[in-house]
Scaffold this motif. Structure first.
Motif, PDB file in Angstrom:
ATOM      1  N   UNK A   1       9.785  14.761   3.283  1.00 46.17           N
ATOM      2  CA  UNK A   1      10.445  13.698   4.040  1.00 46.17           C
ATOM      3  C   UNK A   1       9.403  12.679   4.486  1.00 46.17           C
ATOM      4  N   UNK A   2       9.847  11.453   4.695  1.00 43.05           N
ATOM      5  CA  UNK A   2       8.959  10.414   5.208  1.00 43.05           C
ATOM      6  C   UNK A   2       8.331  10.857   6.520  1.00 43.05           C
ATOM      7  N   UNK A   3       7.022  10.674   6.629  1.00 44.38           N
ATOM      8  CA  UNK A   3       6.358  11.011   7.886  1.00 44.38           C
ATOM      9  C   UNK A   3       6.731   9.984   8.950  1.00 44.38           C
ATOM     10  N   UNK A   4       7.159  10.429  10.131  1.00 48.24           N
ATOM     11  CA  UNK A   4       7.501   9.479  11.191  1.00 48.24           C
ATOM     12  C   UNK A   4       6.254   8.765  11.714  1.00 48.24           C
TER      13      UNK A   4
ATOM     14  N   UNK B   1      13.867   3.979  -3.936  1.00 49.42           N
ATOM     15  CA  UNK B   1      14.413   2.717  -3.434  1.00 49.42           C
ATOM     16  C   UNK B   1      15.345   3.007  -2.269  1.00 49.42           C
ATOM     17  N   UNK B   2      15.470   2.027  -1.385  1.00 54.05           N
ATOM     18  CA  UNK B   2      16.329   2.213  -0.225  1.00 54.05           C
ATOM     19  C   UNK B   2      17.789   1.915  -0.481  1.00 54.05           C
ATOM     20  N   UNK B   3      18.099   1.142  -1.524  1.00 49.11           N
ATOM     21  CA  UNK B   3      19.499   0.782  -1.793  1.00 49.11           C
ATOM     22  C   UNK B   3      20.314   2.046  -2.028  1.00 49.11           C
TER      23      UNK B   3
ATOM     24  N   UNK C   1      13.027   3.109   4.332  1.00 49.83           N
ATOM     25  CA  UNK C   1      12.927   3.352   5.769  1.00 49.83           C
ATOM     26  C   UNK C   1      13.470   4.728   6.129  1.00 49.83           C
ATOM     27  N   UNK C   2      13.184   5.142   7.348  1.00 50.51           N
ATOM     28  CA  UNK C   2      13.727   6.403   7.848  1.00 50.51           C
ATOM     29  C   UNK C   2      15.260   6.371   7.826  1.00 50.51           C
TER      30      UNK C   2
END
Length: 373
Positions: free
Chosen positions: A17-20, A310-312, A353-354
């Protein structure tokens, strides 16, 4: 449609997961000497608790620690094994994206002693995750034994320690068997072996790499599959094991391309795992035709249709259409859904983004519920 009570689940995810931002700040402070290891550990603990809550609130039945304690998805584990150290030379890997190419450089590994496992690698990390979850299954991801050999081949293994590679593989798979046994004692019932080689080997450019490191590009996947099976021999009956294959995942970029045709028959019929996480998020992955080799029965294929690069957000209708297409080659009851890879295979993370990450995980859960009930 039958509910799945064992991993992999209808809605699942790969692991990282993305690191905060707070954790990234703490890692930077630790690297600069402004905080000590205990302070960094506390920041990791807080971030993992938040990540577990997020996954459970979304409705995921398996949760990970986001790999928040790692710098990379595989090297932290590999360097935790006895007999393996960083080498003076560097490994350069070319990644590609829509904007162009970027180069990832890391220290090469060198096998300079007998391989073993004095301490359970990620044992403390798994125990913390296990104690954080409330109703979900804690999932641990580790690299497959293939990854110790993939980059350097014979040249990365000291001939004074292992004159023949048979001894190297015997010790490596024995170390993995002991690691798996210990993880089982800690209560791990969901283990995933991440293996990029089984996807890379479909790419002619990567097959040339195999030749360069002294391997057989036609049969390297069969050798790797045999050693993975040796590593898993005697695993606890309560432990479900999956493998994840991707074509590279670094800052929304990739390395290899090509469908699974080259490895599919051996992959599905000889690899002794319960499920396969496979990426099919774009045309680089080819079609679903290789699924025709999946034997009827209990083995599951987790379709990685939602991209982490990608975020889409994908549409539910398109995801359902693609699941229906895959079901032409293997029973719908043997399919599951997930993102195509992790969101942050290294500490850098992908370009989303998160909030976009959470939306994609929620999309997987909601779509799976509508498909399988």
């Amino acid at each position: 449609m039958a509910e799945r009570t064992k991993p992999p689940f209808r809605a699942d995810h790969v692991g990282s997961l993305l690191r905060p931002p707070a954790l990234l700040e703490a890692r930077g402070a630790a690297a600069a000497g402004r905080i000590d290891s205990e302070d960094l550990r506390a920041a990791e603990d807080d971030a993992i608790r938040d990540a577990v809550r997020m996954q459970e609130e979304i409705g995921l039945r398996a949760v990970t620690d986001g790999e928040y304690r790692r710098t990379s998805w595989h090297m932290d584990f590999i360097y935790g094994l006895d007999g393996i150290a960083t080498a003076d030379d560097k490994v350069k890997v070319s990644f590609h994206n829509e904007q162009g190419d970027l180069e990832f450089t890391a220290a090469a590994l060198h096998v300079n002693g007998r391989i073993g496992v004095s301490e359970t690698v990620f044992g403390d990390a798994f125990s913390f995750l296990r104690d954080c979850v409330e109703g979900a299954v804690p999932k641990l991801t580790i690299p497959s034994p293939s990854m110790v050999h993939w980059r350097g081949g014979r040249a990365a293994v000291d001939e004074g320690v292992y004159p023949e590679l048979d001894g190297f593989w015997a010790d490596l798979t024995a170390a993995y068997r002991e690691e798996v046994r210990r993880l089982g004692e800690l209560g791990c019932t969901y283990l995933q072996l991440d293996d990029t080689s089984l996807a890379y080997l479909n790419d002619p450019a990567q097959q040339r790499h195999v030749t360069e490191i002294g391997g057989d590009p036609e049969g390297q996947h069969v050798e790797y599959i045999r050693h993975i099976n040796e590593a898993l021999a005697g695993r606890p009956e309560s432990m479900s094991v999956t493998t994840h294959m991707c074509r590279g995942n670094f800052r929304s970029s990739w390395v290899a391309e090509g469908g699974y045709d080259h490895v599919a028959e051996a992959l599905f019929n000889e690899l002794d795992v319960d499920g396969y996480f496979m990426e099919w998020d774009d045309e680089r992955s080819g079609g679903f035709e290789p699924l025709r080799f999946v034997p009827a029965g209990s083995k599951q294929v987790v379709l990685g249709l939602v991209t982490t690069k990608k975020g889409a957000l994908e549409s539910k209708d398109e995801l359902k259409r693609r699941v229906e297409e895959a079901a032409r080659y293997v029973s719908l009851d043997q399919l599951c859904l997930s993102p195509q890879c992790g969101f942050s295979s290294t500490v850098d993370g992908n370009a989303l983004t998160q909030d976009e990450q959470v939306a994609k995980l929620r999309l997987v859960v909601e779509t799976a519920e509508e498909i399988w009930g």
